[in-house]
Design a protein around this motif. Structure first.
Motif, mmCIF file in Angstrom:
data_model
loop_
_atom_site.group_PDB
_atom_site.id
_atom_site.type_symbol
_atom_site.label_atom_id
_atom_site.label_comp_id
_atom_site.label_asym_id
_atom_site.label_seq_id
_atom_site.Cartn_x
_atom_site.Cartn_y
_atom_site.Cartn_z
ATOM 1 N N GLY A 152 -20.139 -38.159 37.219
ATOM 2 C CA GLY A 152 -20.952 -37.231 37.994
ATOM 3 C C GLY A 152 -20.831 -37.415 39.500
ATOM 4 N N TYR A 153 -20.717 -38.679 39.973
ATOM 5 C CA TYR A 153 -20.579 -38.916 41.406
ATOM 6 C C TYR A 153 -19.290 -38.265 41.935
ATOM 7 N N GLU A 154 -18.211 -38.436 41.199
ATOM 8 C CA GLU A 154 -16.930 -37.855 41.621
ATOM 9 C C GLU A 154 -16.993 -36.331 41.617
ATOM 10 N N LEU A 155 -17.691 -35.771 40.609
ATOM 11 C CA LEU A 155 -17.844 -34.315 40.562
ATOM 12 C C LEU A 155 -18.622 -33.810 41.765
ATOM 13 N N ALA A 156 -19.692 -34.540 42.140
ATOM 14 C CA ALA A 156 -20.499 -34.129 43.303
ATOM 15 C C ALA A 156 -19.674 -34.178 44.584
ATOM 16 N N LYS A 157 -18.871 -35.225 44.743
ATOM 17 C CA LYS A 157 -18.025 -35.311 45.937
ATOM 18 C C LYS A 157 -17.002 -34.170 45.978
ATOM 19 N N TYR A 158 -16.454 -33.800 44.807
ATOM 20 C CA TYR A 158 -15.499 -32.694 44.767
ATOM 21 C C TYR A 158 -16.168 -31.392 45.190
ATOM 22 N N VAL A 159 -17.361 -31.125 44.640
ATOM 23 C CA VAL A 159 -18.062 -29.876 44.950
ATOM 24 C C VAL A 159 -18.403 -29.808 46.428
ATOM 25 N N ARG A 160 -18.906 -30.928 46.999
ATOM 26 C CA ARG A 160 -19.274 -30.922 48.415
ATOM 27 C C ARG A 160 -18.042 -30.803 49.317
ATOM 28 N N GLY A 161 -16.888 -31.167 48.803
ATOM 29 C CA GLY A 161 -15.676 -31.041 49.595
ATOM 30 C C GLY A 161 -15.016 -29.692 49.512
ATOM 31 N N SER A 162 -15.512 -28.815 48.630
ATOM 32 C CA SER A 162 -14.926 -27.477 48.465
ATOM 33 C C SER A 162 -15.643 -26.472 49.363
ATOM 34 N N ASP A 163 -14.876 -25.660 50.092
ATOM 35 C CA ASP A 163 -15.479 -24.659 50.983
ATOM 36 C C ASP A 163 -16.240 -23.593 50.223
ATOM 37 N N THR A 164 -15.793 -23.270 49.031
ATOM 38 C CA THR A 164 -16.421 -22.186 48.256
ATOM 39 C C THR A 164 -17.585 -22.677 47.410
ATOM 40 N N LEU A 165 -17.652 -23.987 47.137
ATOM 41 C CA LEU A 165 -18.679 -24.499 46.227
ATOM 42 C C LEU A 165 -19.715 -25.386 46.901
ATOM 43 N N LYS A 166 -19.530 -25.673 48.196
ATOM 44 C CA LYS A 166 -20.396 -26.675 48.825
ATOM 45 C C LYS A 166 -21.864 -26.268 48.907
ATOM 46 N N SER A 167 -22.179 -24.951 48.700
ATOM 47 C CA SER A 167 -23.579 -24.509 48.748
ATOM 48 C C SER A 167 -24.251 -24.564 47.381
ATOM 49 N N VAL A 168 -23.535 -25.002 46.333
ATOM 50 C CA VAL A 168 -24.108 -25.081 44.987
ATOM 51 C C VAL A 168 -25.223 -26.140 44.956
ATOM 52 N N TYR A 169 -26.326 -25.824 44.274
ATOM 53 C CA TYR A 169 -27.442 -26.753 44.146
ATOM 54 C C TYR A 169 -27.157 -27.655 42.954
ATOM 55 N N MET A 170 -27.053 -28.998 43.211
ATOM 56 C CA MET A 170 -26.667 -29.933 42.163
ATOM 57 C C MET A 170 -27.833 -30.856 41.810
ATOM 58 N N VAL A 171 -28.079 -31.008 40.482
ATOM 59 C CA VAL A 171 -29.153 -31.859 39.974
ATOM 60 C C VAL A 171 -28.523 -32.920 39.087
ATOM 61 N N ALA A 172 -28.753 -34.208 39.439
ATOM 62 C CA ALA A 172 -28.275 -35.304 38.604
ATOM 63 C C ALA A 172 -29.241 -35.476 37.443
ATOM 64 N N MET A 173 -28.718 -35.437 36.205
ATOM 65 C CA MET A 173 -29.528 -35.535 34.997
ATOM 66 C C MET A 173 -29.004 -36.747 34.219
ATOM 67 N N THR A 174 -29.723 -37.915 34.377
ATOM 68 C CA THR A 174 -29.140 -39.169 33.933
ATOM 69 C C THR A 174 -30.182 -40.084 33.328
ATOM 70 N N GLY A 175 -29.688 -41.102 32.624
ATOM 71 C CA GLY A 175 -30.578 -42.123 32.059
ATOM 72 C C GLY A 175 -30.862 -43.253 33.022
ATOM 73 N N PHE A 176 -30.206 -43.267 34.198
ATOM 74 C CA PHE A 176 -30.445 -44.300 35.210
ATOM 75 C C PHE A 176 -31.614 -43.863 36.080
ATOM 76 N N GLY A 177 -32.736 -44.613 36.002
ATOM 77 C CA GLY A 177 -33.954 -44.142 36.665
ATOM 78 C C GLY A 177 -34.489 -45.007 37.769
ATOM 79 N N GLN A 178 -33.744 -46.022 38.223
ATOM 80 C CA GLN A 178 -34.222 -46.855 39.324
ATOM 81 C C GLN A 178 -34.189 -46.071 40.647
#
Length: 871
Positions: free
Chosen positions: A810-836
């Protein structure tokens, strides 16, 4: 005494010679000072006379100048009156005429000591009188009648001629005085220089003589003081030596009166030096014949009487002032002066009994040394031997043969490093370094692998000690070692076992963390499925069953959270987010979370809050978890219909939280055990499962992290229990401001293109159904790479993405999306079992806009969509 006398005589002679120099030096200094004073007085007087002459010459020159001025005033006034007939010119004329003659008389008086001026002054007087007479005559004629211009001119010319002659003479006089002034000033300067040089020379000479005198006096005194210090030091050393020897020493003057006695003599005679000093030696030293017990003549008195020069080996009984008798041996010697005259006597009193005791002690010590040598030689478990300074074996015992395998003949003289140290220890210098450390620090540890005669290696434990003589010279080394190979191997096995246990504990902790994380994945689709079915029009019985499933899912989520917290505590990674909070709000939150469990069991609950407005500096989530776990624990171990009581009080500077129930209770010997991890106290078939046994462990850890305490109390099985928590109150802290509660907008949710990314098929399936039920256009992907491919023809508005996925996480996917000119405005929600909190921060840093923990509640998804609908 005999050593100090020549030194004293030498110092005395030197002092006398130096005292003979001192009067001569003082005389020289006084003469130099007198000559210096006389020369200074003479030069000062001459200089004063020349100063007076210069002052008179300057005053004469001033008077001459005043005389010249008066002549000019008289001439100018007279000529002005002749030419103009104006009476105003007569005033300066008359004043000048009067002053000129007066000033001339003063000049004549002031230059009376000059022969040249005596010849010039009459000429000046004559010329002055003539010129003044002519001017006066012309003035009278001008007053009596009118004169023609030619007559006036003739009178003026005649007066000027007479005046020029007078002025010429005055000029000569003035020039002569100036020359005289210059001459006298030159002479005065020369005298001044002579005065300075003479004074400086004489002063320096006098100072040099005085300094020399003081230097010699100081040097003489320093040498005398040094010699006195040396004599005093020598005397003190002698007295210290006499006081420290183990024999009585008494000295007398030439008359036989005691001058010194050391402490041994004082003890033998029963008298102090102060009591004996100045008294005759025969009255203080009482001697009896050892056989007849009759008084014997004093050896000291016989010696001083000149009957003999030395007395040696007189045996007698010394009688003390207390009457005790000590067998002694007496020696006496005379002290001779420079002229072989008797200066006194020294008596040595040896305690024969003490000598016998010393002899016995030495014999006993020799016997002990022999016994110790025999003992060391017979010891077989320890190799004990001496090593010479050149590291050669010098002694042997049976332990050397037992531990190292060498006989005495084989071992003595061997190079120790080559014989018993491993080759690598000899090569890297560690063997030699052991002896260097022992020599420098006194001893060195000898725990290392070593070798026997046959080359077999063994673990030797012992110590190497350096042996020095009284002067600090190295005599050799003492080495003691023992074969502890079996113990070493056992210790190594224990270390390996400890490492394996530590690794197992780490694996257990890692397993718990992984298990807790992985259990969240199946819980998420179960919870979402229940929420999805709850939205369908089903029978009431089915809805009730769905409620049961949802409650059990919530209970499982709590157990998973406990597992995660235990894992973090074991790894020391628990994070507290402290703030100043109202304790009442924390308690309300905990009660709200635990109320459903008590309601299901039909238990009554009572809250007694006696500390309104009490504040804590704490992590509100963790303290709420503490109270909730205690309430859940009370509900779990209380019978159906039982009563549970929560009380809050203030005790000093602490907030006290008590949770009391009427449940199964705890045996007193088990009260501490309930806080241990995975503790299951008195598990019974009737009670069923008591859980994982980690809830109270978490409670204690969270309380102690807040500098608090927790105590369990119970009167025994079946009599209920009480848990008391004390936490420090935030003293003087600001009261937190209540935030305004904003009602969530219940309006319609706008339709979005939503991409759900998770490697668990059940989660993506249920999420798709839930979102489609909210009129959302949904696509799913099972990893990051599949999500990127899907976004080519389905550009999303919102992405719900897991973190841990194969291929691209998921971290790599988020970095890819934020690096894309066409996708950088997408609202991303991390949905995970890591809760700290650190997990949330890491997700936001990677590019996610929000972070939710599995299992995700459907209401949270709705809230996120409504928030995006308002943008």
């Amino acid at each position: 005494m005999r050593v100090a006398a020549p030194m004293t005589i030498s110092i005395s002679l030197n002092a006398k010679r130096q005292r003979g120099y001192e009067p001569l030096l003082v005389s020289f200094a006084i003469i130099a000072l007198i000559i210096n004073g006389w020369l200074s007085f003479r030069n000062t007087r001459r200089l004063s006379e020349h100063d007076q002459w210069i002052a008179r010459t300057q005053e004469a020159m001033y008077t001459i100048e005043s005389f010249q001025g008066a002549l000019i005033d008289a001439e100018t006034g007279g000529r002005g009156f002749l030419l103009t007939g104006d009476e105003a010119f007569l005033t300066p004329y008359e004043r000048g005429s009067r002053i000129a003659l007066t000033e001339l008389a003063v000049v004549e008086e002031m230059t009376a000591d000059s022969v040249a001026q005596k010849a010039t002054i009459p000429k000046i007087r004559e010329a002055t009188e003539k010129s003044l007479f002519e001017i006066a005559k012309a003035v009278r004629q001008r007053r009596d009648r009118d004169l023609s211009v030619a007559e006036l001119k003739a009178l003026a010319v005649e007066g000027k001629r007479q005046m020029d002659q007078a002025r010429s003479l005055v000029k000569e006089l003035h020039s002569a005085e100036r020359t005289l002034l210059a001459k006298r000033q030159s002479e005065a300067a020369e005298i001044n220089t002579n005065v300075f040089v003479t004074t400086l020379f004489s002063t320096m000479a006098g100072m040099a003589l005085v300094a020399g005198m003081f230097y010699l006096v100081y040097r003489s005194r320093s040498k005398a003081e040094q010699a006195a210090d040396e004599i005093f030091a020598e005397r003190e050393r002698l007295l210290l030596t006499l006081s420290g020897i183990r024999e009585g020493v008494i000295s007398t003057d030439r008359y036989g009166n005691i001058t010194f006695a050391n402490s041994i003599a004082e003890t033998l005679l029963g008298r102090t030096l102060a009591q004996m000093s100045g008294k005759p030696v025969e009255s203080e030293v009482s001697l009896l014949d050892a056989t007849t017990r009759e008084q014997i003549p004093s050896p000291a008195q016989q010696l001083l009487a000149g009957k003999m020069n030395r007395i040696h080996g007189v045996e007698a009984l010394a009688v003390s002032s207390h009457g005790s008798e000590t067998p002694v041996e007496i020696e006496c010697s005379l002290l001779k002066g420079r002229n072989q005259s008797t200066d006194g006597m020294v008596m040595v009193i040896r305690d024969v009994a003490e000598r016998e005791r010393l002899k016995k002690t030495q014999e006993e010590k020799l016997m002990t040394d022999r016994q110790l040598a025999v003992f060391v030689e017979q010891v077989s478990d320890y190799a004990i031997f001496l090593i010479s300074p050149d590291l050669k074996a010098a002694t042997w015992n049976r332990g050397v043969e037992q531990v190292l395998g060498f006989t005495e003949e084989e071992f003595i003289g061997l190079d120790v490093i080559d014989a018993i140290f491993l080759n690598e220890s000899a090569v890297d210098g560690s063997a030699k370094r052991e002896f260097d450390v022992a020599r420098a620090e006194g001893d060195a540890s000898d725990d290392r692998w070593m070798k026997r005669k046959d080359g077999e290696q063994f673990w030797a434990s012992g110590i190497t000690t350096a042996v020095h003589d009284a002067d600090g010279k190295l005599l050799g080394y003492n080495k003691v070692l023992r074969n502890l190979t079996e113990r070493k191997m056992a210790e190594d096995e224990l270390k390996i076992l400890a490492a394996e246990l530590s690794e197992a504990d780490r694996n257990k902790t890692t397993f718990l963390a992984t298990l807790a994380h992985e259990l969240r994945n199946p819980l998420s689709p179960i919870k979402n499925t229940v929420q999805l079915l709850s939205r369908e029009p089903l029978d009431e019985d089915v809805h009730e069953l769905l409620d049961v499933v949802e409650r059990q899912v919530e209970q499982m989520a709590r157990l998973i959270d406990d597992l995660m917290d235990i894992s973090r505590i074991s790894r020391g990674k628990v994070e507290l987010r402290k703030e100043v909070v109202l304790l009442g709000k924390i308690v309300d939150s905990a009660v709200e979370a635990s109320r459903p469990f008590m309601d299901v069991n039909g238990q009554s609950f009572q809250l007694n809050n006696n500390a309104e407005g009490m504040r804590l500096y704490a992590d509100p989530t963790r303290i709420s978890q503490v109270v909730s776990n205690l309430l859940n624990n009370a509900s779990k171990f209380s019978p159906r219909g039982g009563a549970i009581q929560l009380t809050i009080d203030r005790v000093g500077d602490f907030a006290e939280i008590r949770v009391k129930d009427e449940g199964m209770g705890i045996e007193r010997e088990n009260l501490e055990d309930v806080f241990k991890m995975f503790s299951q106290v008195a598990e019974t078939v009737e009670r069923g499962s008591s859980g994982l046994g980690i809830g109270l462990t978490l409670v204690r850890n969270f309380v102690e992290l807040h500098n608090g305490t927790i105590v369990a109390e119970s009167e025994g099985e079946g009599r209920g229990s009480c848990f008391t928590v004390r936490l420090p109150i935030a003293m003087g802290a600001a009261i937190p401001v209540d935030t305004e509660v904003v009602e969530v907008d219940k309006g319609p949710i706008r339709s979005f293109r939503v991409l759900v990314v998770d490697d668990t098929r059940a989660i993506t399936f249920v999420m798709q159904r839930l979102l489609q039920g909210l009129q959302q256009e949904v696509r799913t992907a099972d990893n990051g790479l599949a999500a990127i491919e899907s976004m080519v023809d389905f550009p999303p508005d919102i992405i719900f993405s897991d973190i841990s996925m194969p291929g691209m996480n998921g971290y790599e996917l988020a970095k890819y999306v934020r690096g894309s000119d066409t996708l950088k405005s997408v609202y991303m929600v991390a949905m995970t079992g890591f809760g700290q909190p650190t997990d949330r921060e890491k997700a936001l840093a990677a590019g996610f806009d929000d972070h939710v923990v599995k299992p995700v509640d459907f209401s949270v998804i709705q809230q996120l969509l409504r928030a995006r609908s308002d943008v």
